[in-house]
Design a protein around this motif. Structure first.
Motif, PDB file in Angstrom:
ATOM      1  N   GLU A   1      31.465  -6.824  12.565  1.00 50.02           N
ATOM      2  CA  GLU A   1      31.135  -5.724  11.785  1.00 50.02           C
ATOM      3  C   GLU A   1      32.144  -6.053  10.512  1.00 50.02           C
ATOM      4  N   GLY A   2      32.442  -5.450   9.535  1.00 52.49           N
ATOM      5  CA  GLY A   2      33.313  -5.525   8.693  1.00 52.49           C
ATOM      6  C   GLY A   2      33.206  -6.298   7.391  1.00 52.49           C
ATOM      7  N   THR A   3      31.963  -7.228   7.805  1.00 53.56           N
ATOM      8  CA  THR A   3      31.484  -8.889   6.833  1.00 53.56           C
ATOM      9  C   THR A   3      30.739  -7.907   5.647  1.00 53.56           C
ATOM     10  N   THR A   4      31.363  -8.056   4.094  1.00 47.21           N
ATOM     11  CA  THR A   4      30.172  -7.263   3.119  1.00 47.21           C
ATOM     12  C   THR A   4      28.868  -8.405   3.333  1.00 47.21           C
ATOM     13  N   VAL A   5      28.072  -7.975   3.046  1.00 45.82           N
ATOM     14  CA  VAL A   5      27.077  -8.994   2.973  1.00 45.82           C
ATOM     15  C   VAL A   5      26.036  -8.599   1.881  1.00 45.82           C
ATOM     16  N   ASP A   6      25.764  -9.885   0.867  1.00 47.73           N
ATOM     17  CA  ASP A   6      24.932  -9.670  -0.346  1.00 47.73           C
ATOM     18  C   ASP A   6      23.884  -8.788   0.199  1.00 47.73           C
ATOM     19  N   VAL A   7      22.726  -8.023  -0.764  1.00 49.26           N
ATOM     20  CA  VAL A   7      21.342  -7.846  -0.556  1.00 49.26           C
ATOM     21  C   VAL A   7      20.333  -9.095  -0.628  1.00 49.26           C
ATOM     22  N   GLY A   8      19.764  -9.114   0.678  1.00 49.46           N
ATOM     23  CA  GLY A   8      18.458 -10.090   0.594  1.00 49.46           C
ATOM     24  C   GLY A   8      19.374 -11.105   1.607  1.00 49.46           C
ATOM     25  N   GLU A   9      20.352 -11.090   2.412  1.00 48.96           N
ATOM     26  CA  GLU A   9      20.634 -11.739   2.741  1.00 48.96           C
ATOM     27  C   GLU A   9      20.645 -11.617   4.900  1.00 48.96           C
ATOM     28  N   VAL A  10      19.852 -12.602   5.258  1.00 51.88           N
ATOM     29  CA  VAL A  10      19.513 -12.403   6.820  1.00 51.88           C
ATOM     30  C   VAL A  10      20.651 -11.166   6.817  1.00 51.88           C
ATOM     31  N   ILE A  11      20.563 -10.366   8.257  1.00 50.60           N
ATOM     32  CA  ILE A  11      21.502  -9.299   9.012  1.00 50.60           C
ATOM     33  C   ILE A  11      21.401 -10.109  10.682  1.00 50.60           C
ATOM     34  N   ILE A  12      20.029 -10.306  10.927  1.00 47.68           N
ATOM     35  CA  ILE A  12      19.730  -9.819  12.583  1.00 47.68           C
ATOM     36  C   ILE A  12      18.112 -10.705  12.558  1.00 47.68           C
ATOM     37  N   SER A  13      18.316 -11.399  13.683  1.00 51.53           N
ATOM     38  CA  SER A  13      16.712 -11.718  14.120  1.00 51.53           C
ATOM     39  C   SER A  13      16.746 -11.879  15.765  1.00 51.53           C
ATOM     40  N   VAL A  14      15.200 -11.459  15.529  1.00 56.05           N
ATOM     41  CA  VAL A  14      14.563 -10.309  16.598  1.00 56.05           C
ATOM     42  C   VAL A  14      13.160 -11.518  17.285  1.00 56.05           C
ATOM     43  N   ASP A  15      13.505 -11.420  18.333  1.00 60.05           N
ATOM     44  CA  ASP A  15      12.056 -12.587  19.484  1.00 60.05           C
ATOM     45  C   ASP A  15      11.029 -10.942  19.657  1.00 60.05           C
ATOM     46  N   VAL A  16      10.556 -11.680  18.652  1.00 65.87           N
ATOM     47  CA  VAL A  16       9.134 -10.400  18.953  1.00 65.87           C
ATOM     48  C   VAL A  16       7.717 -10.594  20.104  1.00 65.87           C
ATOM     49  N   ALA A  17       8.530 -11.678  20.730  1.00 67.08           N
ATOM     50  CA  ALA A  17       7.270 -12.447  21.301  1.00 67.08           C
ATOM     51  C   ALA A  17       8.590 -12.608  23.489  1.00 67.08           C
ATOM     52  N   PRO A  18       9.149 -11.663  23.355  1.00 67.20           N
ATOM     53  CA  PRO A  18      10.557 -12.802  24.161  1.00 67.20           C
ATOM     54  C   PRO A  18       9.870 -12.902  25.486  1.00 67.20           C
ATOM     55  N   GLY A  19       9.437 -13.779  26.067  1.00 67.90           N
ATOM     56  CA  GLY A  19       8.941 -15.010  27.279  1.00 67.90           C
ATOM     57  C   GLY A  19       8.367 -15.904  27.115  1.00 67.90           C
ATOM     58  N   SER A  20       8.052 -16.064  25.847  1.00 69.59           N
ATOM     59  CA  SER A  20       7.094 -17.108  25.617  1.00 69.59           C
ATOM     60  C   SER A  20       7.163 -18.847  25.332  1.00 69.59           C
ATOM     61  N   GLY A  21       8.048 -18.910  25.553  1.00 70.78           N
ATOM     62  CA  GLY A  21       9.003 -19.475  25.968  1.00 70.78           C
ATOM     63  C   GLY A  21       8.841 -21.077  24.546  1.00 70.78           C
ATOM     64  N   ASP A  22       8.861 -20.164  23.515  1.00 67.92           N
ATOM     65  CA  ASP A  22       9.352 -21.209  22.107  1.00 67.92           C
ATOM     66  C   ASP A  22      10.402 -20.904  21.784  1.00 67.92           C
TER      67      ASP A  22
END
Length: 488
Positions: free
Chosen positions: A72-93
């Motif tokens: 929080e408090g960070t200024t981020v450029d448009v197009g920068e990745v801000i969050i990654s999500v595990d869309v297949a939890p438990g798959s072991g990758d």
């Protein structure tokens, strides 16, 4: 560029979208989720502040939060990745490795192992699964700006060192904060230069900034005897370092002579817009003082009118209607100057801006197609505009496309002012406070309700005659409101 990418079949990334027209960056105000939280398509995951407004960002897929790339408090450029999500939890990758540029800022200090558990509300509490996204789309514009230095990206060891140093200070040892082995003290370039000029070793300075950042005040404090260091600053640092959360701002003490506030968000946009307008459009401001006693009587009558039930009736409503009628009688004032095309663009519609003071600064949302609205419709639109602005929920779209603006400085008890044009608009009307004053009425001096109006306009496209006619028409309507019927 899109706002989400796939790093593998399992992990997907969400990028900072362009939530406004031509947005290049935004500041992350608050995360509503933490690593390990489950998110669903359309759930709000964070709130960001653009140059125009605070906006909540919904995520466009389901999964489990893997990583927050910026605190929080960070200024981020448009197009920068801000969050990654595990869309297949438990798959072991295997999890995707954080990039070197973002590794140190991947998790906010509140989530660091050495800090206390985060007090951030769970997604289910503040972002129900059924909540609808506030954005129309997720497309972003390519940003040509360079990455701004990240703020508050301290790692847990630094926070622990700060806490230990401050605890020693509170215990009466007065020892400076030790430098964390292998880590450079956190400070911005201007602060480093100040320390060098004063001969101060940053490794011996106790930081009081968020997440262990050394501030200018810290350097000045290090250059004076320890006894002169404000106790309030020390106690705030101890609290923030020990909990991992941002502490309330300390009250300035007698030894603090200056406070520096970063210019960003709405305040930055205001500054840029006002400077651009003031030094681009040649401003002319005209004034008129008018007896509005009859307008105030009309306001009182309308409050009792059943057709106005459920809407807020005040003098601003009548003033707005008077300006719309004046524009109808003098349509050339409703225009814009196209510098690139060297053209005057006449607008055959009125998007009426209303300047609103909010906790984040001055904003100017506008009522779309205000010229087509009846008095009850205009009253409802004004009420909604003010309520939305006070709640901090005004969208960037609501502030785009204005043609003429009203600023009601009278609510602050002043007589009037010389307002600066909203960029891209031709005129702005300032309304002063309405006061009971002695006034010559029907040949006798009587107490009357009086106000002063000021109209600023772009002299490139509005001549003095045209500007005078518009202001005179508004004044005439407020003096004799029945003209709303005969002139409309």
């Amino acid at each position: 560029m899109t706002t989400m990418t796939e790093t593998s079949a399992r992990f997907r990334e969400f990028k900072m979208p362009d939530v406004g027209e031509g947005l290049t960056e935004a500041e992350i105000l608050k995360w509503y989720v933490q690593p390990g939280d489950t998110v669903t398509d359309g759930q709000v995951v964070c709130e960001v502040e653009t140059a125009k407004a605070a906006v909540e960002l919904p995520i466009p897929f389901d999964g489990v939060v893997h990583e927050l790339r910026f605190p929080e408090g960070t200024t981020v450029d448009v197009g920068e990745v801000i969050i990654s999500v595990d869309v297949a939890p438990g798959s072991g990758d295997a999890a995707p490795a954080a990039s070197p540029a973002t590794a140190s800022a991947a998790v906010p200090a509140a989530a660091a192992p050495a800090a206390a558990p985060s007090k951030a509300p769970a997604a289910e509490d503040e972002a129900p699964k059924g909540r609808q996204p506030v954005l129309v789309g997720y497309g972003v514009a390519e940003s040509s700006t360079k990455r701004r230095p990240r703020k508050g990206a301290a790692a847990a060891p630094e926070a622990a060192a700060v806490a230990a140093a401050v605890q020693a200070e509170l215990n009466g040892h007065g020892a400076p904060a030790p430098a964390v082995p292998g880590n450079r003290p956190l400070a911005k370039p201007p602060v480093r230069k100040l320390a060098k000029d004063l001969g101060i070793d940053l490794a011996t300075v106790t930081p009081t900034g968020k997440d262990g950042i050394i501030t200018r005040e810290d350097v000045h404090a290090a250059a004076t005897p320890v006894a002169e260091v404000p106790a309030a600053a020390v106690s705030v640092t101890a609290e923030s370092a020990g909990t991992g959360t941002e502490a309330p701002a300390a009250q300035p003490s007698a030894t603090v002579r200056e406070t520096r506030i970063p210019v960003k968000g709405v305040r930055k946009a205001i500054a840029q817009a006002m400077v651009g307008s003031a030094f681009t459009a040649p401003h002319v401001t005209e004034f008129v003082t008018v007896d509005v006693t009859r307008t105030m009587k009309l306001v009182a009558e309308l409050k009792e009118d059943k057709d106005m039930a459920g809407v807020r009736v005040n003098p601003l409503l009548i003033i707005a209607k008077a300006l719309l009628v004046a524009i109808k009688r003098n349509p050339d004032v409703n225009a814009a100057w196209d510098e690139a095309g060297q053209e005057i663009v006449q607008k055959h519609y009125v998007n009426l801006g209303i300047a609103a003071a909010t906790p984040r600064g001055l904003i100017v949302p506008n009522i779309k197609d205000a010229h087509d609205k009846t008095l009850p419709q205009l009253a409802a639109a004004l009420g909604e505009l003010v309520t939305t602005a006070r709640e901090g929920k005004t969208s960037p779209a609501a502030m785009a496309g204005g043609t003429v603006t009203i600023t009601n400085v009278g609510v602050f008890g002043v007589d009037t002012g010389t307002p600066i044009l909203n960029p891209g608009e031709s005129a702005i009307l300032a309304v002063g406070s309405i006061k009971l004053q002695p006034w010559v009425h029907k040949g006798k001096v009587k107490p009357r309700q009086v106000t002063t109006l000021a109209l600023s306009f772009d002299h490139r496209l509005v001549d003095g005659e045209l500007g005078s006619k518009v202001l005179a028409d508004v004044a005439a309507i407020l003096e004799q409101p029945k003209r709303l019927i005969t002139w409309a």
